[in-house]
Design a protein around this motif. Structure first.
Motif, PDB file in Angstrom:
ATOM      1  N   MET A  92       5.057   1.185   2.571  1.00 59.12           N
ATOM      2  CA  MET A  92       5.253  -0.128   1.954  1.00 59.12           C
ATOM      3  C   MET A  92       4.831   0.022   0.494  1.00 59.12           C
ATOM      4  O   MET A  92       3.749   0.538   0.210  1.00 59.12           O
ATOM      5  CB  MET A  92       4.384  -1.170   2.649  1.00 59.12           C
ATOM      6  CG  MET A  92       4.606  -2.582   2.140  1.00 59.12           C
ATOM      7  SD  MET A  92       6.189  -3.250   2.673  1.00 59.12           S
ATOM      8  CE  MET A  92       5.789  -3.685   4.370  1.00 59.12           C
ATOM      9  N   TYR A  93       5.700  -0.426  -0.391  1.00 58.45           N
ATOM     10  CA  TYR A  93       5.438  -0.311  -1.826  1.00 58.45           C
ATOM     11  C   TYR A  93       5.067  -1.678  -2.396  1.00 58.45           C
ATOM     12  O   TYR A  93       5.754  -2.672  -2.131  1.00 58.45           O
ATOM     13  CB  TYR A  93       6.661   0.255  -2.543  1.00 58.45           C
ATOM     14  CG  TYR A  93       6.796   1.747  -2.374  1.00 58.45           C
ATOM     15  CD1 TYR A  93       7.163   2.291  -1.146  1.00 58.45           C
ATOM     16  CD2 TYR A  93       6.530   2.620  -3.430  1.00 58.45           C
ATOM     17  CE1 TYR A  93       7.263   3.674  -0.975  1.00 58.45           C
ATOM     18  CE2 TYR A  93       6.633   3.996  -3.273  1.00 58.45           C
ATOM     19  CZ  TYR A  93       6.997   4.508  -2.043  1.00 58.45           C
ATOM     20  OH  TYR A  93       7.095   5.872  -1.880  1.00 58.45           O
ATOM     21  N   TYR A  94       4.007  -1.673  -3.192  1.00 60.53           N
ATOM     22  CA  TYR A  94       3.479  -2.896  -3.777  1.00 60.53           C
ATOM     23  C   TYR A  94       3.462  -2.811  -5.294  1.00 60.53           C
ATOM     24  O   TYR A  94       3.107  -1.771  -5.863  1.00 60.53           O
ATOM     25  CB  TYR A  94       2.050  -3.142  -3.305  1.00 60.53           C
ATOM     26  CG  TYR A  94       1.895  -3.325  -1.821  1.00 60.53           C
ATOM     27  CD1 TYR A  94       1.690  -2.231  -0.985  1.00 60.53           C
ATOM     28  CD2 TYR A  94       1.963  -4.596  -1.246  1.00 60.53           C
ATOM     29  CE1 TYR A  94       1.551  -2.397   0.378  1.00 60.53           C
ATOM     30  CE2 TYR A  94       1.819  -4.768   0.121  1.00 60.53           C
ATOM     31  CZ  TYR A  94       1.610  -3.666   0.928  1.00 60.53           C
ATOM     32  OH  TYR A  94       1.472  -3.835   2.282  1.00 60.53           O
ATOM     33  N   CYS A  95       3.761  -3.933  -5.911  1.00 55.96           N
ATOM     34  CA  CYS A  95       3.646  -4.093  -7.344  1.00 55.96           C
ATOM     35  C   CYS A  95       2.318  -4.794  -7.631  1.00 55.96           C
ATOM     36  O   CYS A  95       1.898  -5.662  -6.849  1.00 55.96           O
ATOM     37  CB  CYS A  95       4.825  -4.937  -7.827  1.00 55.96           C
ATOM     38  SG  CYS A  95       4.793  -5.413  -9.531  1.00 55.96           S
ATOM     39  N   ALA A  96       1.667  -4.431  -8.733  1.00 57.90           N
ATOM     40  CA  ALA A  96       0.395  -5.035  -9.076  1.00 57.90           C
ATOM     41  C   ALA A  96       0.306  -5.240 -10.584  1.00 57.90           C
ATOM     42  O   ALA A  96       0.940  -4.507 -11.356  1.00 57.90           O
ATOM     43  CB  ALA A  96      -0.761  -4.167  -8.596  1.00 57.90           C
ATOM     44  N   ALA A  97      -0.499  -6.236 -10.988  1.00 53.83           N
ATOM     45  CA  ALA A  97      -0.655  -6.553 -12.405  1.00 53.83           C
ATOM     46  C   ALA A  97      -2.122  -6.746 -12.751  1.00 53.83           C
ATOM     47  O   ALA A  97      -2.922  -7.192 -11.915  1.00 53.83           O
ATOM     48  CB  ALA A  97       0.128  -7.814 -12.754  1.00 53.83           C
ATOM     49  N   THR A  98      -2.458  -6.413 -13.983  1.00 51.37           N
ATOM     50  CA  THR A  98      -3.829  -6.564 -14.460  1.00 51.37           C
ATOM     51  C   THR A  98      -3.819  -6.686 -15.977  1.00 51.37           C
ATOM     52  O   THR A  98      -2.794  -6.435 -16.619  1.00 51.37           O
ATOM     53  CB  THR A  98      -4.677  -5.361 -14.028  1.00 51.37           C
ATOM     54  OG1 THR A  98      -6.039  -5.601 -14.413  1.00 51.37           O
ATOM     55  CG2 THR A  98      -4.193  -4.074 -14.700  1.00 51.37           C
TER      56      THR A  98
END
Length: 127
Positions: A92-98
């Motif tokens: 499962m591929y996840y996008c993340a932001a910071t």
């Protein structure tokens, strides 16, 4: 707040390609640093690629030369082009932001550095 929605996952044979997209909305997207992570069953979530201010990128060794992360600021989208896929890329591929740090390096591959996450998109690579 930043909202993230991934798309583009699917099933492919080994050697094939997929392009994942992460649509973003909410607070200022242009100033955010973005990352892609993946999690296979029974394994820890691991960082795959990150993109920093100015377009600087960083990749995990396992995908270097095969995956490319990019940002389309006009469409508030971050993409992950995946080529030469292998069965071990199944996850499962996840996008993340910071918020961005004022330096490059491997920090973008550590999940603890991210505040916002999408729901994920499944990638399955068959041999």
């Amino acid at each position: 707040q930043v909202q993230l929605v991934e798309s583009g996952g699917g099933s492919v044979q080994a050697g094939g390609s997929l392009r994942l997209s992460c649509a973003t909305s909410g607070r200022t997207y242009d100033s955010a640093c973005m990352g892609w992570f993946r999690q296979a069953p029974g394994k820890e979530r691991e960082g795959v690629a990150a993109i920093y201010g100015g377009g600087m990128t960083y990749y995990a060794d396992s995908v270097k030369g095969r995956f490319t992360i990019s940002k389309d600021n006009a469409k508030n989208t971050v993409r992950l082009q995946m080529n030469s896929l292998k069965p071990e890329d199944t996850a499962m591929y996840y996008c993340a932001a910071t918020h961005c740090r004022p330096f490059g390096g491997s920090w973008g591959l550590y999940r603890s550095n991210y505040e916002y996450w999408g729901q994920g998109t499944q990638v399955t690579v068959s041999s």
